[in-house]
Design a protein around this motif. Structure first.
Motif, PDB file in Angstrom:
ATOM      1  N   GLU A  74    -123.160 -74.887  42.422  1.00  0.00           N
ATOM      2  CA  GLU A  74    -121.978 -73.893  42.006  1.00  0.00           C
ATOM      3  C   GLU A  74    -122.814 -72.810  43.323  1.00  0.00           C
ATOM      4  O   GLU A  74    -121.910 -71.530  43.404  1.00  0.00           O
ATOM      5  N   PHE A  75    -124.375 -72.630  43.133  1.00  0.00           N
ATOM      6  CA  PHE A  75    -124.841 -71.941  44.272  1.00  0.00           C
ATOM      7  C   PHE A  75    -124.189 -71.583  45.742  1.00  0.00           C
ATOM      8  O   PHE A  75    -124.826 -70.682  47.089  1.00  0.00           O
ATOM      9  N   ALA A  76    -124.541 -72.927  46.585  1.00  0.00           N
ATOM     10  CA  ALA A  76    -124.237 -73.558  47.897  1.00  0.00           C
ATOM     11  C   ALA A  76    -122.736 -72.915  48.060  1.00  0.00           C
ATOM     12  O   ALA A  76    -122.102 -73.013  48.488  1.00  0.00           O
ATOM     13  N   ARG A  77    -121.852 -73.140  47.229  1.00  0.00           N
ATOM     14  CA  ARG A  77    -120.769 -72.741  46.774  1.00  0.00           C
ATOM     15  C   ARG A  77    -120.877 -71.376  47.360  1.00  0.00           C
ATOM     16  O   ARG A  77    -120.295 -70.467  48.091  1.00  0.00           O
ATOM     17  N   TYR A  78    -121.644 -70.894  46.391  1.00  0.00           N
ATOM     18  CA  TYR A  78    -121.461 -69.024  46.874  1.00  0.00           C
ATOM     19  C   TYR A  78    -122.394 -68.268  47.823  1.00  0.00           C
ATOM     20  O   TYR A  78    -121.429 -67.646  48.779  1.00  0.00           O
ATOM     21  N   LEU A  79    -123.285 -69.512  48.472  1.00  0.00           N
ATOM     22  CA  LEU A  79    -123.452 -69.041  49.608  1.00  0.00           C
ATOM     23  C   LEU A  79    -122.222 -69.425  50.549  1.00  0.00           C
ATOM     24  O   LEU A  79    -121.961 -68.426  51.606  1.00  0.00           O
ATOM     25  N   ARG A  80    -121.164 -70.400  50.458  1.00  0.00           N
ATOM     26  CA  ARG A  80    -120.368 -70.259  51.774  1.00  0.00           C
ATOM     27  C   ARG A  80    -119.155 -69.322  51.428  1.00  0.00           C
ATOM     28  O   ARG A  80    -118.343 -68.764  52.387  1.00  0.00           O
ATOM     29  N   THR A  81    -119.089 -68.720  49.900  1.00  0.00           N
ATOM     30  CA  THR A  81    -118.289 -67.647  49.647  1.00  0.00           C
ATOM     31  C   THR A  81    -118.289 -66.194  50.119  1.00  0.00           C
ATOM     32  O   THR A  81    -118.101 -65.268  50.468  1.00  0.00           O
ATOM     33  N   VAL A  82    -120.267 -65.951  50.216  1.00  0.00           N
ATOM     34  CA  VAL A  82    -120.547 -64.316  50.866  1.00  0.00           C
ATOM     35  C   VAL A  82    -120.469 -64.933  51.978  1.00  0.00           C
ATOM     36  O   VAL A  82    -120.460 -63.864  52.848  1.00  0.00           O
ATOM     37  N   GLU A  83    -120.815 -65.604  52.926  1.00  0.00           N
ATOM     38  CA  GLU A  83    -119.861 -65.829  54.405  1.00  0.00           C
ATOM     39  C   GLU A  83    -118.410 -65.171  54.833  1.00  0.00           C
ATOM     40  O   GLU A  83    -118.427 -64.317  55.927  1.00  0.00           O
ATOM     41  N   GLU A  84    -117.030 -65.420  53.922  1.00  0.00           N
ATOM     42  CA  GLU A  84    -115.859 -64.699  54.001  1.00  0.00           C
ATOM     43  C   GLU A  84    -116.610 -63.231  53.706  1.00  0.00           C
ATOM     44  O   GLU A  84    -114.703 -62.736  54.423  1.00  0.00           O
ATOM     45  N   LEU A  85    -117.713 -62.224  53.351  1.00  0.00           N
ATOM     46  CA  LEU A  85    -117.019 -60.722  53.097  1.00  0.00           C
ATOM     47  C   LEU A  85    -117.724 -60.341  54.738  1.00  0.00           C
ATOM     48  O   LEU A  85    -117.733 -59.194  54.971  1.00  0.00           O
ATOM     49  N   GLN A  86    -117.878 -60.920  55.217  1.00  0.00           N
ATOM     50  CA  GLN A  86    -118.340 -60.264  56.766  1.00  0.00           C
ATOM     51  C   GLN A  86    -117.439 -59.527  57.400  1.00  0.00           C
ATOM     52  O   GLN A  86    -117.270 -58.667  58.042  1.00  0.00           O
ATOM     53  N   ARG A  87    -116.197 -60.169  57.544  1.00  0.00           N
ATOM     54  CA  ARG A  87    -115.178 -59.155  57.713  1.00  0.00           C
ATOM     55  C   ARG A  87    -113.877 -59.105  57.383  1.00  0.00           C
ATOM     56  O   ARG A  87    -113.184 -58.645  58.021  1.00  0.00           O
ATOM     57  N   VAL A  88    -114.273 -58.606  55.969  1.00  0.00           N
ATOM     58  CA  VAL A  88    -113.204 -58.110  55.160  1.00  0.00           C
ATOM     59  C   VAL A  88    -112.568 -56.521  55.300  1.00  0.00           C
ATOM     60  O   VAL A  88    -113.730 -56.164  55.715  1.00  0.00           O
ATOM     61  N   GLU A  89    -111.723 -56.328  54.656  1.00  0.00           N
ATOM     62  CA  GLU A  89    -111.250 -54.834  54.707  1.00  0.00           C
ATOM     63  C   GLU A  89    -111.635 -54.422  53.197  1.00  0.00           C
ATOM     64  O   GLU A  89    -111.334 -54.873  51.795  1.00  0.00           O
ATOM     65  N   LEU A  90    -112.493 -53.752  53.073  1.00  0.00           N
ATOM     66  CA  LEU A  90    -112.620 -52.679  51.420  1.00  0.00           C
ATOM     67  C   LEU A  90    -112.242 -51.991  51.396  1.00  0.00           C
ATOM     68  O   LEU A  90    -112.324 -51.006  49.561  1.00  0.00           O
ATOM     69  N   GLU A  91    -111.086 -51.431  52.431  1.00  0.00           N
ATOM     70  CA  GLU A  91    -110.219 -50.246  51.709  1.00  0.00           C
ATOM     71  C   GLU A  91    -109.539 -51.061  51.398  1.00  0.00           C
ATOM     72  O   GLU A  91    -108.294 -51.689  51.038  1.00  0.00           O
ATOM     73  N   GLY A  92    -108.800 -49.951  50.063  1.00  0.00           N
ATOM     74  CA  GLY A  92    -107.313 -49.571  49.021  1.00  0.00           C
ATOM     75  C   GLY A  92    -107.974 -50.599  48.264  1.00  0.00           C
ATOM     76  O   GLY A  92    -107.029 -50.961  46.917  1.00  0.00           O
ATOM     77  N   LEU A  93    -109.571 -50.192  47.705  1.00  0.00           N
ATOM     78  CA  LEU A  93    -109.951 -51.000  46.195  1.00  0.00           C
ATOM     79  C   LEU A  93    -109.855 -50.153  45.020  1.00  0.00           C
ATOM     80  O   LEU A  93    -110.023 -48.639  45.736  1.00  0.00           O
ATOM     81  N   SER A  94    -109.252 -50.606  44.083  1.00  0.00           N
ATOM     82  CA  SER A  94    -109.081 -49.614  43.050  1.00  0.00           C
ATOM     83  C   SER A  94    -110.951 -49.286  42.699  1.00  0.00           C
ATOM     84  O   SER A  94    -111.830 -50.252  42.743  1.00  0.00           O
ATOM     85  N   ARG A  95    -111.199 -48.312  41.963  1.00  0.00           N
ATOM     86  CA  ARG A  95    -113.033 -48.343  41.412  1.00  0.00           C
ATOM     87  C   ARG A  95    -112.822 -49.211  40.179  1.00  0.00           C
ATOM     88  O   ARG A  95    -114.355 -49.742  40.480  1.00  0.00           O
ATOM     89  N   GLU A  96    -111.796 -49.972  39.414  1.00  0.00           N
ATOM     90  CA  GLU A  96    -112.742 -51.076  38.548  1.00  0.00           C
ATOM     91  C   GLU A  96    -112.587 -52.367  39.385  1.00  0.00           C
ATOM     92  O   GLU A  96    -113.950 -52.948  39.164  1.00  0.00           O
ATOM     93  N   GLU A  97    -111.842 -52.628  40.607  1.00  0.00           N
ATOM     94  CA  GLU A  97    -112.367 -53.403  40.830  1.00  0.00           C
ATOM     95  C   GLU A  97    -113.333 -52.739  42.278  1.00  0.00           C
ATOM     96  O   GLU A  97    -114.822 -54.233  42.183  1.00  0.00           O
ATOM     97  N   LYS A  98    -114.103 -52.175  42.208  1.00  0.00           N
ATOM     98  CA  LYS A  98    -115.612 -51.646  43.545  1.00  0.00           C
ATOM     99  C   LYS A  98    -116.648 -52.064  42.103  1.00  0.00           C
ATOM    100  O   LYS A  98    -117.471 -52.728  43.051  1.00  0.00           O
ATOM    101  N   LEU A  99    -116.553 -51.770  41.119  1.00  0.00           N
ATOM    102  CA  LEU A  99    -117.213 -51.392  40.303  1.00  0.00           C
ATOM    103  C   LEU A  99    -118.023 -52.929  39.771  1.00  0.00           C
ATOM    104  O   LEU A  99    -119.039 -52.915  39.933  1.00  0.00           O
ATOM    105  N   ALA A 100    -116.466 -54.167  39.763  1.00  0.00           N
ATOM    106  CA  ALA A 100    -116.272 -55.681  39.166  1.00  0.00           C
ATOM    107  C   ALA A 100    -117.087 -56.351  40.503  1.00  0.00           C
ATOM    108  O   ALA A 100    -118.440 -56.645  40.182  1.00  0.00           O
ATOM    109  N   LEU A 101    -116.903 -55.665  41.524  1.00  0.00           N
ATOM    110  CA  LEU A 101    -117.392 -56.302  42.788  1.00  0.00           C
ATOM    111  C   LEU A 101    -118.656 -56.253  43.421  1.00  0.00           C
ATOM    112  O   LEU A 101    -119.561 -57.075  43.705  1.00  0.00           O
ATOM    113  N   PHE A 102    -119.129 -54.846  43.215  1.00  0.00           N
ATOM    114  CA  PHE A 102    -120.308 -54.840  43.538  1.00  0.00           C
ATOM    115  C   PHE A 102    -121.288 -55.267  42.231  1.00  0.00           C
ATOM    116  O   PHE A 102    -122.727 -55.495  42.618  1.00  0.00           O
ATOM    117  N   ILE A 103    -121.070 -55.023  40.944  1.00  0.00           N
ATOM    118  CA  ILE A 103    -122.206 -55.214  40.466  1.00  0.00           C
ATOM    119  C   ILE A 103    -122.139 -56.454  39.962  1.00  0.00           C
ATOM    120  O   ILE A 103    -123.409 -56.969  40.604  1.00  0.00           O
TER     121      ILE A 103
END
Length: 677
Positions: A487-516
């Motif tokens: 599970e942790f190895a998969r987590y490390l592969r998943t966070v690599e996808e955050l390099q070039r994502v677009e964060l604009e357009g997220l709602s308040r609830e989505e930002k809170l859950a994502l960043f917490i």
């Protein structure tokens, strides 16, 4: 002889009947012993050549008076002896063999003047031997010094310290006793020193770390009872679970109490294993426990088997029995992992060719030096030639690459311009290159997925990790098991996808859950890499220097907490805000501080909040539950008799988020349904 004396007495032995002279060769062989016998006093280094000539004349006169007796041949021998005596007037320093002590050196000096067995031919090689001996001496003393320092650092004293004699009047021996001891022990000291050197090389300071660990284990066993250490098993235990299953938690607790290691397969994380479970058992109900190929069943079957004693018998069989091909297999790396799939970005191949063509180097811009940069005109030249574009079209194409977070301006002054502006590839940024830990292999070529999809997968992975490797109260984490889990190895592969994502357009609830959720998993990742932080300096380093690349920008734990979730507010004991006015990350920050996030963010402190996963649909309710649990578990204590209320440090550090004064802070705490207030 005192240091001011310069006179030298050189007695010359005349040939007698007891010592008849032999031929010249015989005298030459014994001249070393003769000259050593003649030297009865130490020669001072300040002896002048005048005194030497006086001594020479006296000796020549004595020899001249004896010429009638000795004859011509004896006179030649006497002159030869005199010349050799004069050559030996200067004292020969003792030769160090690398094992000498100051006492042995002084004894050697006194004995060297009375020695009768010298060798004149070896005197020509004194200095080479001295050089080698001094080298060995320095090497030996250096080894002893290093050994002493390491012993003191590890908390161990030198074993030979107590055996050394004290240099005072009580322990001094007479001169005769000292000489006797030196003569007896002269031959054995070399052997003892070599043994001590061998003992030093055999000594290992890590042994004391092992000893302390064993002592801690013994202390824990004495305090909490003895723990049964089971031998390594050749077989395996597989447990099928799913998220949010209460009986699955009880099965985990049962196996942990038995001190049995097992492999967990969460069918929500591995959907293909759900089909496998239905095929083997006819149902997808969980939990299901396998001992090799033997199906135990669920929680009730496991308990009944334990009460009958058959469970321990099966565990004993697993020590020697290997699983058969019919037994379920542990999760394979990358199994059912969506992060391993995806379309290749159409711009990635162009940027790869651009990296190979454009030469990046260090450049100066506005009185500053920037590393690994290229000019905007160089990028336009490449794109115009490679894509057959006009310069204006090449500039527009380059701006698309910048918006896709492949490269950017070194100072973020513009998006892209044709000219002498400096730009840098994403993974060439010094901060991203050295402090970001989700870009180990450079910029990924997969087309970025929607941030909502990535956030959902991160939420499921963190939920699975917390359920499997965190205690029920959320305050004890099994970091060792997390580090080796799929599970942790998969987590490390998943966070690599955050390099070039677009964060604009997220709602308040989505930002809170994502960043917490991201904050808490980053803290676990940091502790796994750097270890648990002790002290304010290490904690400050953890909060400020451990970063992820998210949307082309670096985010630390502090920037997520104070920049995003607190609406770009100053951290405690800081003067500046996390994000400047031209910082792109300020666009992602929440418009105002969220005070309840302080009861959800975890940094590994004992008095901090409990670990749990948060979802955007119920974020406010889940944050309120975390706040109430935190307050009831020591967040606020009230002494009714003294009319004094004490609050946790978190409420004091971030008091401005809860109110303007202490009364408003206590009112905010009272809203958490605290029965003590």
């Amino acid at each position: 002889m005192e240091s001011g004396d310069t006179n030298v007495e050189i007695p010359v032995r005349s040939p007698t009947a007891e010592n008849p002279p032999n031929d010249s060769s015989d005298l030459h062989q014994k001249d070393g012993g003769l000259t050593s016998e003649m030297r009865t006093l130490d020669v001072n280094e300040d002896t002048t050549n005048d005194h030497q000539h006086v001594g020479q004349d006296e000796v020549l006169e004595k020899h001249a008076s004896e010429t009638d007796v000795l004859g011509s041949r004896d006179l030649d021998e006497a002159r030869q002896t005199t010349e050799e005596v004069l050559a030996e007037e200067k004292e020969v320093e003792p030769v160090f063999d690398g094992t000498e002590t100051p006492e042995k050196i002084e004894a050697t000096r006194s004995l060297s003047t009375r020695s009768l067995d010298g060798d004149s031919e070896a005197q020509a090689y004194v200095w080479p031997e001295k050089a080698v001996a001094i080298k060995n001496f320095v090497k030996e003393k250096s080894a002893v010094a290093v050994s002493s320092v390491l012993r003191r650092l590890s908390g161990k004293r030198d074993e030979d310290e107590n055996s050394l004699p004290e240099v005072d009047g009580k322990n001094e021996s007479s001169a005769g006793e000292v000489d006797e001891v030196e003569e007896i022990g002269a031959q054995s000291e070399l052997k003892e020193d070599s043994q001590k050197t061998g003992e030093w090389f055999a000594w290992n300071p890590l042994n004391y770390i092992r000893i302390s660990q064993e002592t801690n284990m013994q202390t824990k066993q004495e305090q909490g009872g003895q723990t049964t250490e089971r031998p390594a098993m050749r077989g395996r235990i597989i447990v099928y679970t799913r998220l949010g299953c209460q009986e699955c938690r009880q099965v985990r607790s049962f196996l942990w109490q038995k001190n049995i290691r097992f492999v967990e397969i969460n069918i929500d994380i591995y959907p293909s294993r759900k089909v496998e479970l239905e095929k083997n058992t006819g149902s997808s109900a969980v939990p299901k426990v396998y001992l090799n190929e033997f199906l135990v069943g669920g929680l009730s079957e496991l308990r009944s088997m334990d009460e009958s004693g058959k469970f321990d018998e099966k565990i004993s069989e697993l020590i020697n029995d290997e699983p058969s091909p019919a037994a379920p297999f542990p999760p394979l790396p990358g199994e059912d992992d969506a992060s391993s799939s995806g379309m290749v970005d159409e711009f990635a191949s162009i940027v790869r060719k651009m990296r190979e063509t454009i030469v990046v180097r260090d450049r100066f811009y506005k009185m500053r030096r920037f590393t690994n940069c290229f000019l905007g005109s160089e990028a336009v030249d490449f794109l115009a030639e490679d894509q057959y574009l006009e310069r204006e079209e090449a500039v527009e194409f380059a701006r698309k690459l910048v918006s896709a977070h492949f490269f950017r301006h070194v100072l973020d002054e513009n998006v892209f311009e044709d000219g002498n502006q400096l730009y840098r590839f994403l993974d060439h940024d010094p901060i991203i290159l050295t402090e970001c830990y989700n870009i180990p292999r450079g910029t990924i070529d997969v087309k970025p997925k929607p941030i909502v999809e990535i956030a959902s997968r991160l939420r499921f992975l963190s939920f699975a990790i917390f359920e499997a490797y965190v205690s029920e109260d959320g305050r004890h984490v099994d970091y060792r098991s997390i580090h080796g889990s799929e599970e942790f190895a998969r987590y490390l592969r998943t966070v690599e996808e955050l390099q070039r994502v677009e964060l604009e357009g997220l709602s308040r609830e989505e930002k809170l859950a994502l960043f917490i959720n991201l904050y808490n998993m980053m803290a676990i990742h940091c502790i796994l890499l750097w270890g648990y932080p002790f002290g304010s300096l290490e904690r400050r380093k953890m909060l400020g220097s451990f970063k992820y690349v998210v949307g082309g920008c670096p985010y630390s734990l502090s920037s997520i907490q104070n920049g995003i979730l607190r609406g770009n507010q100053r951290p405690p004991y800081n003067l500046a805000k996390p994000f400047g006015p031209r910082d792109k990350r300020s666009k992602v920050a929440l418009p105002y501080p969220e005070p309840l996030i302080h009861f959800a963010l975890v940094c590994g402190t004992r008095s901090g909040p409990a670990l749990r996963c948060y979802s955007p649909g119920n974020i406010d309710r889940e944050l309120m539950e975390s706040a109430r649990a935190f307050m009831r578990n020591g967040g606020v204590t009230v002494d009714a008799g003294a009319k004094v209320a004490s609050v946790n440090k978190i409420l004091r550090w971030y008091s401005t988020d809860f109110g303007k004064n202490e009364i408003e802070v206590l009112k905010h705490a009272a809203e958490g349904d605290i029965s003590a207030i």
